[in-house]
Write an enzyme that holds these catalytic residues in place. Structure first.
Site, PDB file in Angstrom:
ATOM      1  CE1 TYR A 157     -27.547  53.402 -17.368  1.00 39.83           C
ATOM      2  CE2 TYR A 157     -27.939  55.415 -18.609  1.00 39.83           C
ATOM      3  CZ  TYR A 157     -28.205  54.085 -18.369  1.00 39.83           C
ATOM      4  OH  TYR A 157     -29.126  53.431 -19.147  1.00 39.83           O
ATOM      5  CE  LYS A 164     -30.832  52.831 -21.941  1.00 41.36           C
ATOM      6  NZ  LYS A 164     -31.534  51.739 -22.653  1.00 41.36           N
ATOM      7  NE  ARG A 194     -32.376  45.510  -5.419  1.00 43.53           N
ATOM      8  CZ  ARG A 194     -31.240  46.207  -5.325  1.00 43.53           C
ATOM      9  NH1 ARG A 194     -30.185  45.855  -6.034  1.00 43.53           N
ATOM     10  NH2 ARG A 194     -31.167  47.245  -4.539  1.00 43.53           N
TER      11      ARG A 194
HETATM   12  P1  NAD Z   1     -32.147  42.988 -18.340  1.00 46.97           P
HETATM   13  O1  NAD Z   1     -30.728  42.591 -18.105  1.00 46.97           O
HETATM   14  O2  NAD Z   1     -33.192  42.098 -17.864  1.00 46.97           O
HETATM   15  O3  NAD Z   1     -32.381  43.280 -19.895  1.00 46.97           O
HETATM   16  C1  NAD Z   1     -31.368  43.665 -20.795  1.00 46.97           C
HETATM   17  C2  NAD Z   1     -31.531  42.795 -22.008  1.00 46.97           C
HETATM   18  O4  NAD Z   1     -30.609  43.147 -23.035  1.00 46.97           O
HETATM   19  C3  NAD Z   1     -31.303  41.312 -21.684  1.00 46.97           C
HETATM   20  O5  NAD Z   1     -32.423  40.566 -22.062  1.00 46.97           O
HETATM   21  C4  NAD Z   1     -30.112  40.956 -22.555  1.00 46.97           C
HETATM   22  O6  NAD Z   1     -30.172  39.628 -23.037  1.00 46.97           O
HETATM   23  C5  NAD Z   1     -30.272  41.953 -23.676  1.00 46.97           C
HETATM   24  N1  NAD Z   1     -29.059  42.106 -24.475  1.00 46.97           N
HETATM   25  C6  NAD Z   1     -27.817  42.480 -24.059  1.00 46.97           C
HETATM   26  N2  NAD Z   1     -26.950  42.415 -25.100  1.00 46.97           N
HETATM   27  C7  NAD Z   1     -27.669  42.011 -26.181  1.00 46.97           C
HETATM   28  C8  NAD Z   1     -27.342  41.747 -27.544  1.00 46.97           C
HETATM   29  N3  NAD Z   1     -26.093  41.888 -28.018  1.00 46.97           N
HETATM   30  N4  NAD Z   1     -28.333  41.344 -28.384  1.00 46.97           N
HETATM   31  C9  NAD Z   1     -29.592  41.197 -27.919  1.00 46.97           C
HETATM   32  N5  NAD Z   1     -29.970  41.424 -26.656  1.00 46.97           N
HETATM   33  C10 NAD Z   1     -29.004  41.818 -25.794  1.00 46.97           C
HETATM   34  O7  NAD Z   1     -32.249  44.444 -17.688  1.00 46.97           O
HETATM   35  P2  NAD Z   1     -33.401  45.540 -17.777  1.00 46.97           P
HETATM   36  O8  NAD Z   1     -33.118  46.451 -16.662  1.00 46.97           O
HETATM   37  O9  NAD Z   1     -34.711  44.888 -17.903  1.00 46.97           O
HETATM   38  O10 NAD Z   1     -33.039  46.317 -19.129  1.00 46.97           O
HETATM   39  C11 NAD Z   1     -33.960  46.426 -20.216  1.00 46.97           C
HETATM   40  C12 NAD Z   1     -33.965  47.832 -20.757  1.00 46.97           C
HETATM   41  O11 NAD Z   1     -34.512  48.699 -19.775  1.00 46.97           O
HETATM   42  C13 NAD Z   1     -32.581  48.384 -21.101  1.00 46.97           C
HETATM   43  O12 NAD Z   1     -32.658  49.150 -22.278  1.00 46.97           O
HETATM   44  C14 NAD Z   1     -32.282  49.267 -19.918  1.00 46.97           C
HETATM   45  O13 NAD Z   1     -31.383  50.289 -20.259  1.00 46.97           O
HETATM   46  C15 NAD Z   1     -33.676  49.810 -19.653  1.00 46.97           C
HETATM   47  N6  NAD Z   1     -33.840  50.450 -18.341  1.00 46.97           N
HETATM   48  C16 NAD Z   1     -33.597  49.750 -17.195  1.00 46.97           C
HETATM   49  C17 NAD Z   1     -33.741  50.378 -15.958  1.00 46.97           C
HETATM   50  C18 NAD Z   1     -33.452  49.658 -14.674  1.00 46.97           C
HETATM   51  O14 NAD Z   1     -33.290  50.326 -13.638  1.00 46.97           O
HETATM   52  N7  NAD Z   1     -33.395  48.329 -14.646  1.00 46.97           N
HETATM   53  C19 NAD Z   1     -34.156  51.720 -15.902  1.00 46.97           C
HETATM   54  C20 NAD Z   1     -34.411  52.411 -17.097  1.00 46.97           C
HETATM   55  C21 NAD Z   1     -34.248  51.743 -18.301  1.00 46.97           C
HETATM   56  C1  IMJ Z   2     -26.410  51.096 -14.751  1.00 45.55           C
HETATM   57  C2  IMJ Z   2     -25.119  51.551 -14.486  1.00 45.55           C
HETATM   58  C3  IMJ Z   2     -24.867  52.565 -13.577  1.00 45.55           C
HETATM   59  C4  IMJ Z   2     -25.903  53.165 -12.896  1.00 45.55           C
HETATM   60  C5  IMJ Z   2     -27.195  52.701 -13.153  1.00 45.55           C
HETATM   61  C6  IMJ Z   2     -27.458  51.657 -14.081  1.00 45.55           C
HETATM   62  N1  IMJ Z   2     -28.415  53.085 -12.657  1.00 45.55           N
HETATM   63  C7  IMJ Z   2     -29.409  52.365 -13.215  1.00 45.55           C
HETATM   64  C8  IMJ Z   2     -28.854  51.445 -14.106  1.00 45.55           C
HETATM   65  C9  IMJ Z   2     -28.565  54.139 -11.643  1.00 45.55           C
HETATM   66  C10 IMJ Z   2     -30.858  52.534 -12.942  1.00 45.55           C
HETATM   67  C11 IMJ Z   2     -29.598  50.415 -14.938  1.00 45.55           C
HETATM   68  N2  IMJ Z   2     -29.851  50.930 -16.308  1.00 45.55           N
HETATM   69  C12 IMJ Z   2     -30.759  52.043 -16.442  1.00 45.55           C
HETATM   70  C13 IMJ Z   2     -29.242  50.407 -17.437  1.00 45.55           C
HETATM   71  O1  IMJ Z   2     -29.533  50.873 -18.530  1.00 45.55           O
HETATM   72  C14 IMJ Z   2     -28.256  49.331 -17.346  1.00 45.55           C
HETATM   73  C15 IMJ Z   2     -27.487  48.984 -18.395  1.00 45.55           C
HETATM   74  C16 IMJ Z   2     -26.405  48.045 -18.330  1.00 45.55           C
HETATM   75  C17 IMJ Z   2     -26.058  47.332 -17.189  1.00 45.55           C
HETATM   76  C18 IMJ Z   2     -24.988  46.433 -17.229  1.00 45.55           C
HETATM   77  C19 IMJ Z   2     -24.516  45.675 -16.020  1.00 45.55           C
HETATM   78  C20 IMJ Z   2     -23.762  44.430 -16.372  1.00 45.55           C
HETATM   79  C21 IMJ Z   2     -22.879  44.563 -17.568  1.00 45.55           C
HETATM   80  N3  IMJ Z   2     -23.190  45.448 -18.536  1.00 45.55           N
HETATM   81  C22 IMJ Z   2     -24.272  46.296 -18.444  1.00 45.55           C
HETATM   82  N4  IMJ Z   2     -24.627  47.017 -19.535  1.00 45.55           N
HETATM   83  C23 IMJ Z   2     -25.659  47.864 -19.481  1.00 45.55           C
HETATM   84  O2  IMJ Z   2     -21.869  43.841 -17.683  1.00 45.55           O
END
Ligand code: NAD
Ligand code: IMJ
Length: 257
Positions: A157, A164, A194
């Site tokens: 991460y 974060k 996912r």
């Molecule tokens: P996602 O890819 O669907 O959402 C990420 C969003 O960020 C996308 O809509 C993308 O267009 C937007 N984004 C990226 N660069 C940008 C920019 N320059 N300007 C505006 N928007 C931009 O994935 P997600 O998992 O739904 O992520 C949403 C949030 O949830 C993130 O903050 C992520 O860290 C957080 N989160 C995700 C998880 C997980 O496991 N998926 C867990 C905890 C927190």
């Molecule tokens: C992301 C990376 C490594 C481990 C991770 C994640 N785990 C989880 C996430 C365990 C749950 C998803 N997460 C919480 C995120 O905030 C992801 C952020 C993200 C993911 C990508 C993938 C594609 C890319 N850039 C990204 N930037 C941020 O090109």
């Protein structure tokens, strides 16, 4: 339409597709009657986001790449024109270069560090500051999405964990700045889901398996569960909560082993 958010207006950043956590939030806010505006980041996502917006009868869909100050200005102008005011802002945006999410944190590049922090952390105060004139004195609520990698080490991460941590600290400082204006600021720390941002992450399946095995609820969570907490934080039911990070992770964060 009834619902405990009827009459309220919200702006949501971060819907990319149906798996987005922000989409779970959008569905819950609409279900409870909030009027919504949504954004897309770049032309590639426009058609998909417009189609999703249509599904929820969301009429205001605007571009916003948070690295472009002019686009944030235009977004807030557009929301002002559409709604006249704003009660809720949901921030669901994060990005780091893929190479930063491989290997070690030690090897984080200067540009990689800057980009991750600009998109994933600075964008919260950047949008909040501009939206302020629309939100003042309406008992507004700002909600962002975070991950436990801010306070614990999650291998790979890397720079996102550090971004974060900045985001969660930002929530506390913004809560202090905006509390006197009647605006609350909170984060939801979601368990792994996912989504597009989780695709191609090495070892993601094994993380899901470990949570199913060890969390108090013995399962993973989904975006709709995050959405329901988002609706609570957007509502007056949470009127006494600000500056907090609330975990929606099946209880995983309490475990020591
Ligand atoms: P996602 O890819 O669907 O959402 C990420 C969003 O960020 C996308 O809509 C993308 O267009 C937007 N984004 C990226 N660069 C940008 C920019 N320059 N300007 C505006 N928007 C931009 O994935 P997600 O998992 O739904 O992520 C949403 C949030 O949830 C993130 O903050 C992520 O860290 C957080 N989160 C995700 C998880 C997980 O496991 N998926 C867990 C905890 C927190
Ligand atoms: C992301 C990376 C490594 C481990 C991770 C994640 N785990 C989880 C996430 C365990 C749950 C998803 N997460 C919480 C995120 O905030 C992801 C952020 C993200 C993911 C990508 C993938 C594609 C890319 N850039 C990204 N930037 C941020 O090109």
């Amino acid at each position: 339409m009834g619902g405990f958010l009827s009459g309220k207006k919200g702006l949501i950043l971060g819907v990319a597709n149906k798996r987005s956590v922000a989409w779970g939030c959008a569905k819950a806010l609409r279900r409870e009657g909030m009027e919504l505006a949504m954004t897309y980041a770049g032309d590639r996502l426009e058609a998909g986001v417009r189609q999703l917006a249509e599904e929820l009868e969301v009429e205001t869909v605007l571009p916003c790449d948070v690295t472009k100050p002019d686009e944030i200005d235009a977004l807030v102008d557009g929301v002002g024109n559409a709604f006249g005011g704003l009660d809720c802002f949901v921030h669901g945006v994060a990005f780091a270069k893929r190479e930063e999410l491989k290997g070690t944190y030690l090897d984080t590049s200067r540009e990689g560090y800057q980009l991750a922090h600009e998109v994933s952390a600075y964008s919260l105060p950047a949008v909040a500051r501009r939206a302020m004139p629309l939100m003042e004195d309406r008992k507004g609520s700002i909600i962002t999405l975070t991950y436990i990698g801010s306070v614990r080490v999650i291998p790979k991460y890397n720079v996102m964990g550090v971004a974060k941590a900045a985001l969660e600290a930002s929530v506390r400082y913004l809560a202090h700045d905006l509390g006197p204006r009647g605006i609350r600021v909170n984060a939801i720390s979601s368990g792994p889901i996912r989504t597009l941002s989780a695709s191609g992450i090495e070892g993601f399946n094994s993380i899901l398996d470990q949570i199913a095995e060890r969390s108090p609820l013995r399962r993973n969570i989904d975006a709709d569960e995050v959405g329901d907490v988002c609706a609570f934080l957007a509502s007056e039911m949470s009127r006494g909560i600000t500056g907090s990070t609330i975990y929606v992770d099946a209880g995983y964060h309490i475990m020591g082993i």
